[in-house]
Design an enzyme around this catalytic site. Structure first.
Site, PDB file in Angstrom:
ATOM      1  N   HIS A   1       0.799  -1.230   0.000  1.00  0.00           N
ATOM      2  CA  HIS A   1       0.000   0.000   0.000  1.00  0.00           C
ATOM      3  C   HIS A   1       0.835   1.285   0.000  1.00  0.00           C
ATOM      4  O   HIS A   1       0.305   2.345  -0.352  1.00  0.00           O
ATOM      5  CB  HIS A   1      -0.927   0.034   1.223  1.00  0.00           C
ATOM      6  CG  HIS A   1      -2.000  -1.002   1.223  1.00  0.00           C
ATOM      7  ND1 HIS A   1      -2.883  -1.158   0.176  1.00  0.00           N
ATOM      8  CD2 HIS A   1      -2.328  -1.944   2.145  1.00  0.00           C
ATOM      9  CE1 HIS A   1      -3.716  -2.151   0.453  1.00  0.00           C
ATOM     10  NE2 HIS A   1      -3.402  -2.649   1.639  1.00  0.00           N
TER      11      HIS A   1
ATOM     12  N   HIS B   1      -6.964  -6.947   0.190  1.00  0.00           N
ATOM     13  CA  HIS B   1      -6.999  -5.515  -0.113  1.00  0.00           C
ATOM     14  C   HIS B   1      -6.353  -5.254  -1.476  1.00  0.00           C
ATOM     15  O   HIS B   1      -5.375  -5.903  -1.842  1.00  0.00           O
ATOM     16  CB  HIS B   1      -6.250  -4.719   0.954  1.00  0.00           C
ATOM     17  CG  HIS B   1      -6.784  -4.906   2.336  1.00  0.00           C
ATOM     18  ND1 HIS B   1      -6.273  -5.860   3.194  1.00  0.00           N
ATOM     19  CD2 HIS B   1      -7.783  -4.281   3.001  1.00  0.00           C
ATOM     20  CE1 HIS B   1      -6.941  -5.807   4.344  1.00  0.00           C
ATOM     21  NE2 HIS B   1      -7.864  -4.861   4.250  1.00  0.00           N
TER      22      HIS B   1
ATOM     23  N   ASP C   1      -3.890 -10.599  -2.039  1.00  0.00           N
ATOM     24  CA  ASP C   1      -4.289 -10.024  -0.756  1.00  0.00           C
ATOM     25  C   ASP C   1      -5.755  -9.611  -0.831  1.00  0.00           C
ATOM     26  O   ASP C   1      -6.254  -9.244  -1.894  1.00  0.00           O
ATOM     27  CB  ASP C   1      -3.406  -8.802  -0.497  1.00  0.00           C
ATOM     28  CG  ASP C   1      -3.431  -8.310   0.928  1.00  0.00           C
ATOM     29  OD1 ASP C   1      -4.450  -7.707   1.324  1.00  0.00           O
ATOM     30  OD2 ASP C   1      -2.427  -8.478   1.639  1.00  0.00           O
TER      31      ASP C   1
ATOM     32  N   ASP D   1      -5.182 -12.526   4.163  1.00  0.00           N
ATOM     33  CA  ASP D   1      -6.290 -11.922   4.886  1.00  0.00           C
ATOM     34  C   ASP D   1      -7.631 -12.122   4.184  1.00  0.00           C
ATOM     35  O   ASP D   1      -8.656 -11.585   4.617  1.00  0.00           O
ATOM     36  CB  ASP D   1      -6.041 -10.433   5.150  1.00  0.00           C
ATOM     37  CG  ASP D   1      -5.375  -9.716   3.995  1.00  0.00           C
ATOM     38  OD1 ASP D   1      -5.218 -10.316   2.919  1.00  0.00           O
ATOM     39  OD2 ASP D   1      -4.989  -8.537   4.182  1.00  0.00           O
TER      40      ASP D   1
END
Length: 397
Positions: free
Chosen positions: A136, A174, A172, A261
């Protein structure tokens, strides 16, 4: 995996000092990587004869500047000395300050660069840094628990070393927004991200219409999946998009960010994969690397906040997949590891087997289905497939 590739050299980059990347009372607890490496070692994965476990130097300033602005690097160094520091995405609830932040983030980045260099030089066919995958961070700010964007820096280093086409696949939960942003207009890098819909989850980006800049249209591929998607839907989406765009791009190296996740027990997100489903994705990425890149595969960890129950098992499967024979989900977790995990987190649920007891099968995508996952698949295919010369409505593409 054939006998030849199972014996191919693999570099695993590890240094216990990465546990100093520690925000304190925070979801990103470094115990997750400590328990991962302990489990992989107790399973015998790290003792395979083709595996070298190596350390790495922290990334140099010159290397960090392949992605990050000098002013931001100075801010990361200065911030921990000023409790009232504001700006650059630092000293927030997601990215609180800690002493040695620059040094710890530079070490993780140096480890990812070391993995990339091992594959580029031919030292290893596969290379893994489970502590990496901090996808990120932006050139000028921290974001989402990520100070320096080690996957983007590792890719930039491979380009510097002469790579002409690098594919990055991010699983991921995200969106891999930082890596996408860095290479948004660079036709040498394909970024593919499968993630929970930005409508319901941070960072609010990763819509299928995000397809890359004017010089790299089709260079960003985003599969935004509805909350609640489980193994069957997630794997259908992966197989309906990822192999086709990778084959069209013809990468020389595959880079995988393998955040776990997306698991149904993860406390920060809303997908519903099992360990078996995540393991199936790892196996498919390895297969694609051997089909398309001669086996050149650079592998990072990423998100994952089931610190004891999920992350160590999923990433031990990742290490087993990268280094040779996979571990079966029914395999027992070693007693030595259970004792170690209990000593680290006495109140945690300690898993006794390497899987969740689920069936990670799926039905291939076909046009005409109307459920939310299939609508998400079709949105991505229609946004990006024509840019690669592929037919979005033809399941053979």
């Amino acid at each position: 995996m054939t006998a030849e590739t199972s014996a191919a050299p693999v570099t695993v980059v590890w240094d216990p000092a990465v546990t100093t990347y520690n925000f304190g009372d925070h979801p990103l607890d470094p115990v997750r990587v400590e328990l991962t490496m302990a489990l992989a070692r107790d399973l015998g994965v790290l003792d395979r004869p083709n595996v070298s476990v190596v350390k790495a130097e922290p990334a140099s300033r010159e290397t960090l500047r392949l992605v990050h602005q000098e002013a931001y690097l100075l801010a990361v160094q200065a911030a921990p000395r000023d409790p009232f520091f504001r700006g650059w995405g630092l000293n927030t609830s997601d990215n609180p300050l800690f002493e040695g932040m620059h040094e710890a983030a530079s070490l993780i980045t140096g480890m990812s660069v070391r993995a990339a260099e091992a594959v580029m030089s031919g030292e290893a066919l596969h290379a893994v840094n489970v502590a990496g995958g901090l996808h990120h961070a932006m050139p000028d700010r921290a974001s989402g628990f990520c100070v320096y964007n080690d996957p983007a820096i590792a890719i930039a280093r491979m380009l510097e070393l002469g790579a002409e086409r690098v594919a990055y696949v991010d699983i991921d939960v995200h969106h891999g927004d930082g890596v996408q942003a860095v290479f948004w207009n660079d036709p040498r890098v394909l970024t593919v991200s499968l993630h929970e819909s930005p409508v319901s989850l941070f960072p609010g980006t990763g819509f299928p219409t995000e397809v890359g800049g004017p010089n790299a249209e089709g260079g960003a591929v985003n599969v935004a999946l509805p909350a609640g998607t489980g193994d069957a839907g997630w794997l259908r989406a992966f197989h309906a998009v990822v192999p086709s765009v990778l084959r069209a791009f013809r990468p020389q190296v595959l880079v995988s960010q393998c955040g776990c996740d997306s698991h149904y027990r993860d406390p920060l997100a809303n997908l519903a994969l099992s360990v078996e489903g995540q393991r199936a994705a790892q196996l498919e990425m390895r297969r694609l690397a051997h089909e398309l890149t001669g086996g050149r595969w650079v592998v990072f960890g990423g998100g994952g906040y089931g610190l004891v129950d999920v992350v160590p098992r999923t990433w031990s499967h990742l290490l087993a997949t990268a280094t040779g024979a996979p571990v079966t989900p029914s395999h027992a977790t070693p007693n030595t590891w259970r004792e170690f995990a209990a000593s680290k987190r006495p109140a945690a649920r300690i898993p006794t087997v390497m899987g969740d007891g689920t069936d990670a099968s799926y039905q291939p995508w076909e046009p005409g289905r109307a459920d939310p996952v299939d609508r998400a698949i079709l949105a991505t295919r229609r946004a990006v497939f024509p840019l690669h010369g592929l037919d979005p409505d033809d399941p053979r593409d």
